[in-house]
Design an enzyme around this catalytic site. Structure first.
Site, PDB file in Angstrom:
ATOM      1  N   SER A 219      45.024  36.687  37.231  1.00 10.20           N
ATOM      2  CA  SER A 219      45.202  38.128  37.463  1.00 10.20           C
ATOM      3  C   SER A 219      46.191  38.446  38.577  1.00 10.20           C
ATOM      4  O   SER A 219      46.638  39.579  38.701  1.00 10.20           O
ATOM      5  CB  SER A 219      43.849  38.782  37.783  1.00 10.20           C
ATOM      6  OG  SER A 219      43.439  38.447  39.081  1.00 10.20           O
TER       7      SER A 219
ATOM      8  N   LYS B 136      42.328  39.591  45.237  1.00 10.90           N
ATOM      9  CA  LYS B 136      43.007  40.788  44.719  1.00 10.90           C
ATOM     10  C   LYS B 136      43.852  41.395  45.823  1.00 10.90           C
ATOM     11  O   LYS B 136      43.699  41.051  46.998  1.00 10.90           O
ATOM     12  CB  LYS B 136      41.964  41.839  44.286  1.00 10.90           C
ATOM     13  CG  LYS B 136      41.027  41.414  43.182  1.00 10.90           C
ATOM     14  CD  LYS B 136      41.668  41.482  41.822  1.00 10.90           C
ATOM     15  CE  LYS B 136      40.858  40.656  40.840  1.00 10.90           C
ATOM     16  NZ  LYS B 136      41.394  40.633  39.511  1.00 10.90           N
TER      17      LYS B 136
END
Lengths: 426, 142
Positions: free
Chosen positions: B61, B98
């Site tokens: 991701s 993230k």
């Protein structure tokens, strides 16, 4: 005229250290009670706070396994690679904030706060930095003596909610309150037997001990308890960082992961323990002239024949050469091994230790050859760099089947590149 | 692509002396006055500091930010996390990597891969920042 300020000590102590280390990389266990087991998963050696009401220290794992499962308590084998690394991190963080630190054990250290304007604020700063940077909660006790700092720390833990984990006993009022409300058995260095002696003299609280006459304590018992009493009353007798003298004997003894009946695997174990013992010997730069090797069976099982025997061997010269030590130990084993028993443990003890210069080189005495010392230096350098056991005697197996049982071990998150913590990018 | 040579790299964790070669008896090395400390990756990445940790990245991701599955990430727990930092965060007890986005009162965990939508941290979520990612290390083959 300027007077020397009263010394101020802090004791910084990690809360439930082993359990806290496991939780750093297992955030899902933040609110799950944890126990940590001894070598071979034998018995409970550490508990998180929330496990303490349910499990006693030292309880054998096989007896409580079922109860742990029912209560949802998670058990771990002891992961000393992880605890050692996290301990070093905590100690380095403390050293980065304070100039004089004495590492007292794997999870506590004393520090010198003398001259710091707001010691309590420093205590809080230490606590929050260690929590942020290592994820380990600590308690901080502050006082004018080490014994009182230890007591302050104990209070910080006991009254966590009221104190925020930092207790400063530099003020007389706070100190006296804690002294009055602490049993003498809780004082640092007062063991069970001493407690009984003191109680028979009417000394029940820490305050009673602080007020007792130090001279008669010394005459009746020892210098140690005299110092304890003086320290409780506010006179500093113990300085920071009194280094331990080199050990007079070195021991390596472990239970086997399973019972052994043959000589060959016991030889491997003895060679392995000797490798570790001789590393300790060289680390403190001593030589040894005698070794003792012993083996024994389990001592508690009524159905098993019991046997224990040891033998002392005198070496040709004081040595730190693992090759000579291992040969002597393995040969000695032949003298104590008796077939027909189920052995559970072996021990090697290095005795008659000497520092270089303590034995005189007499003209005709044989000494350890210089090249042996060079070989040992290379051995230690290699193992220091590539990890313990990289270079070892051929009699020491890499992954023995008699090795420690550690079935519930967490990863070595911080010390093994193949076992790093995995962070999800999904 | 241009690159600048940094010079020799010191070995892992080992501090090399400033000048380790033998000086010839006859003629002194003209370089001796110009020897500088060698470069250490440990020092550059700060991985010997007590507040720095290595972790392994699992998933794709953050690919757009140059962080690939299997990479090593260097995580610094002493840095106060702020808007725009790549962080290791605990979201409902799961460790995730993230980009941290602070917009008004909202905390958003952004991926750098169109396959993954933004994740708003909601009131019922348990959320904390574990550390800030300062470097990643990737093996190119072999």
């Amino acid at each position: 005229m300027a007077t020397k300020p009263d010394p101020v000590f802090a004791l910084i102590d990690c809360n439930s250290f082993y359990a806290s280390c496991e939780r750093v990389f297992r955030p899902d266990l933040a609110k799950v009670p944890i126990v940590v087991l001894s070598n071979n998963d034998g018995c409970v050696i550490a508990r998180s706070y929330d496990a303490k009401p349910h499990v006693k220290m030292g309880e054998p794992y096989f007896q409580i396994k079922h109860r742990l499962e029912q209560l949802g308590i998670v058990a771990f084998s002891s992961n000393y690679a992880l605890y050692g690394d996290m301990s070093e991190r905590v100690m380095s963080l403390i050293e980065s904030m304070l100039p004089a630190v004495e590492v007292y054990s794997i999870d506590e250290s004393f520090a010198d706060l003398t001259g710091i304007a707001d010691a309590t604020a420093m205590g809080r700063a230490l606590r929050s930095r260690i929590l942020q940077c290592a994820g380990i909660p600590v308690g901080v006790g502050i006082a004018h003596t080490k014994t009182l700092a230890k007591l302050a720390n104990h209070t910080a833990k006991r009254l966590q909610a009221h104190t925020g984990g930092v207790v400063n006993l530099c003020g007389d009022h706070e100190r006296d309150w804690v002294l009055r409300n602490t049993a003498v058995s809780e004082v640092w260095g007062v063991g069970r037997r001493m407690t009984a002696h003191l109680e028979s003299m009417g000394i029940r609280t820490a305050m009673d001990l602080a007020k007792a006459d130090p001279w008669s304590l010394r005459k009746k018992f020892s210098l140690v308890i005299e110092k304890t009493a003086r320290e409780l009353s506010g006179t500093s007798c113990l300085a920071l960082d009194e280094p331990d003298p080199p050990k007079q004997e070195i021991c390596c003894s472990r239970m086997f992961g399973k019972r052994l009946t043959e000589l060959a695997p016991i030889k491997e174990a003895v060679a392995t323990y000797m490798m570790r013992a001789s590393e300790k010997l060289r680390a403190q730069k001593s030589y040894c002239k005698k070794i003792r090797v012993s083996i024994r069976t389990g001592m508690f099982n009524p159905d098993e024949a019991k046997y224990a025997k040891g033998v002392v061997v005198t070496l040709p010269y004081p040595t730190d050469d693992v090759r000579l030590l291992t040969k002597a130990a393995v040969d000695a084993l032949e003298h104590v091994f008796q077939p027909g028993f189920r052995y559970s443990k072996a021990e090697v003890l290095l005795l008659d230790l000497r520092q270089p210069g303590e034995f005189s080189d007499d003209l005709f005495a044989v000494n350890q050859p210089a090249e042996a010392s060079r070989v040992m230096a290379v051995l230690d350098a290699i193992n220091d760099r590539w990890g313990r056991g990289t270079l070892r005697a051929a009699s020491v197996p890499g992954n023995p089947d008699w090795g420690m049982k550690r079935e519930l071990m967490s990863q070595s998150y911080t010390t093994r590149v193949d076992q790093l913590w995995r962070v999800s990018c999904e | 692509m241009s690159f600048t040579s940094l010079g020799p790299i010191a070995e892992d964790g080992v501090r090399l002396p400033l000048c380790s070669f033998k000086v010839p008896a006859g003629f002194p090395s003209p370089a001796a006055d110009h020897i500088e400390k060698e470069i250490s990756l440990d020092e550059l990445l700060g991985i010997r500091a007590p507040h720095v940790y290595l972790v392994r990245i699992d998933g794709d991701s953050m690919q757009g930010g140059g962080i690939f599955s299997g990479d090593l990430a260097v995580v610094d727990r002493a840095i106060e996390a702020g808007h725009g930092h790549v962080v290791v965060a605990l979201l409902n007890n799961d460790p995730v990597c993230k980009r941290l986005c602070l917009r008004g009162k909202s905390v958003i965990l952004q991926s750098e891969n169109p396959k993954y939508p933004d994740r708003y941290v909601l009131e019922g979520d348990e959320f904390s920042v574990w550390g800030v990612v300062t470097y990643t290390v990737r093996s190119h083959g072999h």
